[in-house]
Design a protein around this motif. Structure first.
Motif, PDB file in Angstrom:
ATOM      1  N   GLU A  53      18.078  74.965 -34.326  1.00  0.00           N
ATOM      2  CA  GLU A  53      19.503  75.026 -33.967  1.00  0.00           C
ATOM      3  C   GLU A  53      20.342  74.171 -34.919  1.00  0.00           C
ATOM      4  O   GLU A  53      21.439  74.563 -35.308  1.00  0.00           O
ATOM      5  N   THR A  54      19.846  73.012 -35.301  1.00  0.00           N
ATOM      6  CA  THR A  54      20.585  72.163 -36.229  1.00  0.00           C
ATOM      7  C   THR A  54      20.806  72.883 -37.558  1.00  0.00           C
ATOM      8  O   THR A  54      21.918  72.886 -38.096  1.00  0.00           O
ATOM      9  N   ALA A  55      19.762  73.506 -38.086  1.00  0.00           N
ATOM     10  CA  ALA A  55      19.894  74.226 -39.362  1.00  0.00           C
ATOM     11  C   ALA A  55      20.865  75.395 -39.230  1.00  0.00           C
ATOM     12  O   ALA A  55      21.677  75.640 -40.132  1.00  0.00           O
ATOM     13  N   GLU A  56      20.813  76.105 -38.127  1.00  0.00           N
ATOM     14  CA  GLU A  56      21.780  77.190 -37.925  1.00  0.00           C
ATOM     15  C   GLU A  56      23.204  76.643 -37.888  1.00  0.00           C
ATOM     16  O   GLU A  56      24.113  77.223 -38.484  1.00  0.00           O
ATOM     17  N   GLU A  57      23.391  75.534 -37.181  1.00  0.00           N
ATOM     18  CA  GLU A  57      24.730  74.947 -37.052  1.00  0.00           C
ATOM     19  C   GLU A  57      25.257  74.430 -38.384  1.00  0.00           C
ATOM     20  O   GLU A  57      26.449  74.533 -38.667  1.00  0.00           O
ATOM     21  N   GLU A  58      24.392  73.869 -39.208  1.00  0.00           N
ATOM     22  CA  GLU A  58      24.821  73.294 -40.483  1.00  0.00           C
ATOM     23  C   GLU A  58      24.984  74.339 -41.589  1.00  0.00           C
ATOM     24  O   GLU A  58      25.864  74.202 -42.435  1.00  0.00           O
ATOM     25  N   ILE A  59      24.135  75.372 -41.590  1.00  0.00           N
ATOM     26  CA  ILE A  59      24.063  76.292 -42.732  1.00  0.00           C
ATOM     27  C   ILE A  59      24.490  77.713 -42.369  1.00  0.00           C
ATOM     28  O   ILE A  59      25.350  78.299 -43.026  1.00  0.00           O
ATOM     29  N   VAL A  60      23.881  78.275 -41.360  1.00  0.00           N
ATOM     30  CA  VAL A  60      24.051  79.699 -41.067  1.00  0.00           C
ATOM     31  C   VAL A  60      25.403  80.001 -40.442  1.00  0.00           C
ATOM     32  O   VAL A  60      26.134  80.882 -40.904  1.00  0.00           O
ATOM     33  N   HIS A  61      25.755  79.276 -39.379  1.00  0.00           N
ATOM     34  CA  HIS A  61      27.015  79.562 -38.689  1.00  0.00           C
ATOM     35  C   HIS A  61      28.244  79.386 -39.593  1.00  0.00           C
ATOM     36  O   HIS A  61      29.135  80.236 -39.568  1.00  0.00           O
ATOM     37  N   GLY A 158      26.427  68.451 -27.654  1.00  0.00           N
ATOM     38  CA  GLY A 158      27.740  68.038 -28.130  1.00  0.00           C
ATOM     39  C   GLY A 158      27.807  67.887 -29.633  1.00  0.00           C
ATOM     40  O   GLY A 158      28.865  67.660 -30.190  1.00  0.00           O
ATOM     41  N   VAL A 159      26.666  68.004 -30.295  1.00  0.00           N
ATOM     42  CA  VAL A 159      26.623  67.891 -31.755  1.00  0.00           C
ATOM     43  C   VAL A 159      26.313  69.287 -32.292  1.00  0.00           C
ATOM     44  O   VAL A 159      25.188  69.586 -32.666  1.00  0.00           O
ATOM     45  N   GLU A 160      27.325  70.170 -32.254  1.00  0.00           N
ATOM     46  CA  GLU A 160      27.109  71.543 -32.677  1.00  0.00           C
ATOM     47  C   GLU A 160      27.859  71.923 -33.947  1.00  0.00           C
ATOM     48  O   GLU A 160      27.628  72.980 -34.497  1.00  0.00           O
ATOM     49  N   SER A 161      28.763  71.097 -34.409  1.00  0.00           N
ATOM     50  CA  SER A 161      29.506  71.450 -35.618  1.00  0.00           C
ATOM     51  C   SER A 161      28.801  70.881 -36.844  1.00  0.00           C
ATOM     52  O   SER A 161      28.073  69.896 -36.740  1.00  0.00           O
ATOM     53  N   ASN A 165      26.957  67.272 -37.002  1.00  0.00           N
ATOM     54  CA  ASN A 165      25.552  67.204 -37.397  1.00  0.00           C
ATOM     55  C   ASN A 165      25.370  66.281 -38.590  1.00  0.00           C
ATOM     56  O   ASN A 165      24.420  65.497 -38.645  1.00  0.00           O
ATOM     57  N   MET A 166      26.250  66.385 -39.566  1.00  0.00           N
ATOM     58  CA  MET A 166      26.137  65.545 -40.758  1.00  0.00           C
ATOM     59  C   MET A 166      26.353  64.070 -40.421  1.00  0.00           C
ATOM     60  O   MET A 166      25.700  63.200 -40.974  1.00  0.00           O
ATOM     61  N   LEU A 167      27.268  63.808 -39.485  1.00  0.00           N
ATOM     62  CA  LEU A 167      27.558  62.430 -39.103  1.00  0.00           C
ATOM     63  C   LEU A 167      26.432  61.833 -38.261  1.00  0.00           C
ATOM     64  O   LEU A 167      25.929  60.759 -38.546  1.00  0.00           O
ATOM     65  N   ALA A 168      26.031  62.554 -37.225  1.00  0.00           N
ATOM     66  CA  ALA A 168      25.027  62.032 -36.299  1.00  0.00           C
ATOM     67  C   ALA A 168      23.612  62.313 -36.766  1.00  0.00           C
ATOM     68  O   ALA A 168      22.684  61.577 -36.427  1.00  0.00           O
ATOM     69  N   GLY A 169      23.445  63.387 -37.543  1.00  0.00           N
ATOM     70  CA  GLY A 169      22.122  63.884 -37.890  1.00  0.00           C
ATOM     71  C   GLY A 169      21.137  62.893 -38.464  1.00  0.00           C
ATOM     72  O   GLY A 169      20.055  62.726 -37.908  1.00  0.00           O
ATOM     73  N   PRO A 170      21.460  62.219 -39.561  1.00  0.00           N
ATOM     74  CA  PRO A 170      20.452  61.339 -40.167  1.00  0.00           C
ATOM     75  C   PRO A 170      19.983  60.222 -39.237  1.00  0.00           C
ATOM     76  O   PRO A 170      18.784  59.964 -39.134  1.00  0.00           O
ATOM     77  N   PHE A 171      20.917  59.597 -38.530  1.00  0.00           N
ATOM     78  CA  PHE A 171      20.538  58.524 -37.615  1.00  0.00           C
ATOM     79  C   PHE A 171      19.754  59.082 -36.440  1.00  0.00           C
ATOM     80  O   PHE A 171      18.708  58.542 -36.070  1.00  0.00           O
ATOM     81  N   ALA A 172      20.235  60.195 -35.880  1.00  0.00           N
ATOM     82  CA  ALA A 172      19.538  60.821 -34.759  1.00  0.00           C
ATOM     83  C   ALA A 172      18.144  61.270 -35.188  1.00  0.00           C
ATOM     84  O   ALA A 172      17.173  61.095 -34.447  1.00  0.00           O
ATOM     85  N   ALA A 173      18.039  61.848 -36.370  1.00  0.00           N
ATOM     86  CA  ALA A 173      16.743  62.307 -36.863  1.00  0.00           C
ATOM     87  C   ALA A 173      15.767  61.145 -37.001  1.00  0.00           C
ATOM     88  O   ALA A 173      14.602  61.254 -36.612  1.00  0.00           O
TER      89      ALA A 173
END
Length: 187
Positions: A53-61, A158-161, A165-173
């Motif tokens: 879902e993260t990859a779809e939200e960041e790249i595909v959508h 809540g992290v779908e844009s 994702n770019m803001l929260a992603g690295p820390f969350a990952a």
């Protein structure tokens, strides 16, 4: 054992393969003969859903929003479904895998995710394939694979844009992968 997808597949084929693997993991989780196996299968399912879902939200959508007819409306509907699924998955993580509540919640999530995947496949993926050439679709596949390698491995409702994702992603990952090492099912 990790499920490997054919390296010649374009982004649509890659995502369709993942949709099939997700459906398979729902069945394997529900039908697991032991508590330990159910935990292992759910761990794999949760991880695949999160990175997919993260990859779809960041790249595909974002690409679909730009290049397909009614892209914004289609993507907005998919993002709402993804948010709902992430919330359900986060709740499911809190339930004992052996409880009747888990079985009911897993079946509901499965139905919602399969419905969501069907919408993506018919409304988004088909149009992407029609609008983009093969080289674009192959390039997108490589970018999606990279995004999945660095994506959070747990749901973050809540992290779908792409920006969120770019803001929260690295820390969350980083936190997710640490939690995964600590809590990874044995076997």
């Amino acid at each position: 054992m990790a499920h490997r997808i054919d390296s010649t597949a374009d982004v649509v084929e890659f995502l369709l393969e993942q949709h099939n693997r997700i459906k398979q993991l729902f069945a394997e989780t529900a039908d697991a003969p032991t508590s330990e196996e159910r935990e292992r299968k759910f761990y794999e399912l949760r991880r695949l859903l999160a990175v997919h879902e993260t990859a779809e939200e960041e790249i595909v959508h974002p690409r679909a929003r730009k290049v397909i007819d009614h892209g914004s409306d289609i993507v907005d509907a998919r993002l709402a479904e993804e948010n709902k699924a992430k919330r359900a998955l986060a709740e499911l993580e809190k339930i004992d895998v052996n409880s009747p509540e888990f079985t009911v919640a897993l079946a509901k999530l499965r139905d919602d995710v399969i419905d969501h995947a069907g919408h993506e496949e018919s409304e988004e993926f088909q149009q992407l394939r029609a609008q983009l050439d093969h080289e674009d679709l192959e390039r997108m596949r490589g970018i999606v694979e990279f995004a999945e390698k660095t994506a959070p491995t747990r749901p973050h409702p809540g992290v779908e844009s792409p920006a969120a994702n770019m803001l929260a992603g690295p820390f969350a990952a980083m936190l997710d992968r640490t939690r995964d090492l600590i809590a990874k099912p044995r076997g």
